[in-house]
Design a protein around this motif. Structure first.
Motif, PDB file in Angstrom:
ATOM      1  N   THR A  12       0.841  -1.184   0.000  1.00 33.23           N
ATOM      2  CA  THR A  12       0.000   0.000   0.000  1.00 33.23           C
ATOM      3  C   THR A  12       0.883   1.244   0.000  1.00 33.23           C
ATOM      4  O   THR A  12       1.995   1.203   0.537  1.00 33.23           O
ATOM      5  N   PRO A  13       0.422   2.335  -0.583  1.00 35.82           N
ATOM      6  CA  PRO A  13       1.209   3.568  -0.550  1.00 35.82           C
ATOM      7  C   PRO A  13       1.141   4.295   0.801  1.00 35.82           C
ATOM      8  O   PRO A  13       1.822   5.290   1.007  1.00 35.82           O
ATOM      9  N   ILE A  14       0.345   3.776   1.741  1.00 35.75           N
ATOM     10  CA  ILE A  14       0.200   4.386   3.066  1.00 35.75           C
ATOM     11  C   ILE A  14       1.386   3.985   3.944  1.00 35.75           C
ATOM     12  O   ILE A  14       1.841   2.841   3.895  1.00 35.75           O
ATOM     13  N   THR A  15       1.870   4.912   4.778  1.00 40.02           N
ATOM     14  CA  THR A  15       2.999   4.605   5.660  1.00 40.02           C
ATOM     15  C   THR A  15       2.608   3.518   6.671  1.00 40.02           C
ATOM     16  O   THR A  15       1.438   3.389   7.038  1.00 40.02           O
ATOM     17  N   PRO A  16       3.602   2.761   7.134  1.00 42.35           N
ATOM     18  CA  PRO A  16       3.302   1.684   8.079  1.00 42.35           C
ATOM     19  C   PRO A  16       2.635   2.183   9.363  1.00 42.35           C
ATOM     20  O   PRO A  16       1.707   1.549   9.864  1.00 42.35           O
ATOM     21  N   SER A  17       3.090   3.300   9.899  1.00 45.05           N
ATOM     22  CA  SER A  17       2.528   3.776  11.168  1.00 45.05           C
ATOM     23  C   SER A  17       1.063   4.183  11.022  1.00 45.05           C
ATOM     24  O   SER A  17       0.255   3.932  11.926  1.00 45.05           O
ATOM     25  N   ARG A  18       0.688   4.759   9.898  1.00 45.63           N
ATOM     26  CA  ARG A  18      -0.721   5.136   9.688  1.00 45.63           C
ATOM     27  C   ARG A  18      -1.597   3.902   9.544  1.00 45.63           C
ATOM     28  O   ARG A  18      -2.702   3.853  10.098  1.00 45.63           O
ATOM     29  N   MET A  19      -1.129   2.889   8.820  1.00 47.29           N
ATOM     30  CA  MET A  19      -1.905   1.665   8.672  1.00 47.29           C
ATOM     31  C   MET A  19      -2.059   0.966  10.023  1.00 47.29           C
ATOM     32  O   MET A  19      -3.142   0.485  10.364  1.00 47.29           O
ATOM     33  N   PHE A  20      -0.987   0.931  10.829  1.00 51.68           N
ATOM     34  CA  PHE A  20      -1.035   0.298  12.141  1.00 51.68           C
ATOM     35  C   PHE A  20      -2.041   1.018  13.042  1.00 51.68           C
ATOM     36  O   PHE A  20      -2.861   0.372  13.707  1.00 51.68           O
ATOM     37  N   LYS A  21      -1.980   2.333  13.057  1.00 53.09           N
ATOM     38  CA  LYS A  21      -2.916   3.099  13.889  1.00 53.09           C
ATOM     39  C   LYS A  21      -4.357   2.855  13.452  1.00 53.09           C
ATOM     40  O   LYS A  21      -5.240   2.667  14.286  1.00 53.09           O
ATOM     41  N   ALA A  22      -4.596   2.876  12.150  1.00 57.50           N
ATOM     42  CA  ALA A  22      -5.961   2.739  11.633  1.00 57.50           C
ATOM     43  C   ALA A  22      -6.509   1.329  11.825  1.00 57.50           C
ATOM     44  O   ALA A  22      -7.661   1.154  12.244  1.00 57.50           O
ATOM     45  N   LEU A  23      -5.710   0.318  11.517  1.00 58.69           N
ATOM     46  CA  LEU A  23      -6.197  -1.061  11.526  1.00 58.69           C
ATOM     47  C   LEU A  23      -6.037  -1.772  12.867  1.00 58.69           C
ATOM     48  O   LEU A  23      -6.742  -2.746  13.125  1.00 58.69           O
ATOM     49  N   ILE A  24      -5.142  -1.281  13.709  1.00 57.53           N
ATOM     50  CA  ILE A  24      -4.889  -1.962  14.981  1.00 57.53           C
ATOM     51  C   ILE A  24      -5.287  -1.089  16.169  1.00 57.53           C
ATOM     52  O   ILE A  24      -6.181  -1.426  16.930  1.00 57.53           O
ATOM     53  N   LEU A  25      -4.637   0.044  16.326  1.00 57.41           N
ATOM     54  CA  LEU A  25      -4.843   0.845  17.536  1.00 57.41           C
ATOM     55  C   LEU A  25      -6.212   1.523  17.608  1.00 57.41           C
ATOM     56  O   LEU A  25      -6.782   1.643  18.691  1.00 57.41           O
ATOM     57  N   ASP A  26      -6.740   1.973  16.481  1.00 56.74           N
ATOM     58  CA  ASP A  26      -8.002   2.717  16.506  1.00 56.74           C
ATOM     59  C   ASP A  26      -9.086   2.080  15.648  1.00 56.74           C
ATOM     60  O   ASP A  26     -10.067   2.718  15.291  1.00 56.74           O
ATOM     61  N   SER A  27      -8.929   0.805  15.341  1.00 56.17           N
ATOM     62  CA  SER A  27      -9.907   0.128  14.469  1.00 56.17           C
ATOM     63  C   SER A  27     -11.310   0.155  15.059  1.00 56.17           C
ATOM     64  O   SER A  27     -12.296   0.239  14.322  1.00 56.17           O
ATOM     65  N   HIS A  28     -11.420   0.117  16.378  1.00 55.97           N
ATOM     66  CA  HIS A  28     -12.734   0.116  17.026  1.00 55.97           C
ATOM     67  C   HIS A  28     -13.514   1.400  16.764  1.00 55.97           C
ATOM     68  O   HIS A  28     -14.740   1.389  16.783  1.00 55.97           O
TER      69      HIS A  28
END
Length: 160
Positions: A12-28
């Motif tokens: 994905t062209p999205i940075t790793p930290s943004r994907m982690f935050k979106a899909l893991i830390l703030d997915s709820h």
């Protein structure tokens, strides 16, 4: 009990930290907002999102599943890795005892990342699990990753 492993990844062209935050830390918070047709809510039924927390995903009406519960087994925000286990669902699994997942977000040379997912299916005695047995779930997960990717592309300041 046998263990069957499957791996998949996508770039994905999205940075790793943004994907982690979106899909893991703030997915709820994020997922029900951007995919309400599939997911009604995601709630912590135990804990606050850290290791040991139990997260319940409630699906929109009309689907074949009503809910799933996952336990967070490891959460490494520095290395962008999360491990969690499917511990309960509203349907009876005739072949599966449990499923353990690992998701990693690794930087790619173009400023984006590669999302790597590993699934360990712990099957009941005498059961052989084939990839087509779990294809629908994998396809839905990949679809969700793509919805998040599109949202982050359209909203570059979110989780920046």
């Amino acid at each position: 009990m046998a263990v069957t492993c499957f791996a998949q990844e996508f770039a994905t062209p999205i940075t790793p930290s943004r994907m982690f935050k979106a899909l893991i830390l703030d997915s709820h918070n994020l997922i029900p907002k951007i995919a309400p047709q599939g997911i009604k809510s995601i709630d912590f039924v135990e804990g606050d999102g850290g290791v040991g927390s139990i997260k319940q995903t409630n699906f929109a009406d009309g689907g074949h599943l009503k809910y799933l519960k996952h336990r967070i087994d490891a959460l490494d925000a520095e290395n962008l890795v999360c491990k969690y286990t499917l511990i309960e669902a509203d349907v009876v699994f005739d072949k599966i005892e449990s499923v353990a997942y690992e998701v990693k977000f690794e930087a790619s040379g173009d400023g984006g990342c590669v999302c790597k997912m590993t699934s360990e299916y712990h099957t009941k005695a005498g059961v052989e699990l084939k990839e087509e047995d779990i294809k629908q779930g994998k396809d839905k997960a990949m679809g969700l990753y793509k919805v998040v990717e599109e949202y982050l592309l359209a909203n570059p300041s979110v989780y920046a």
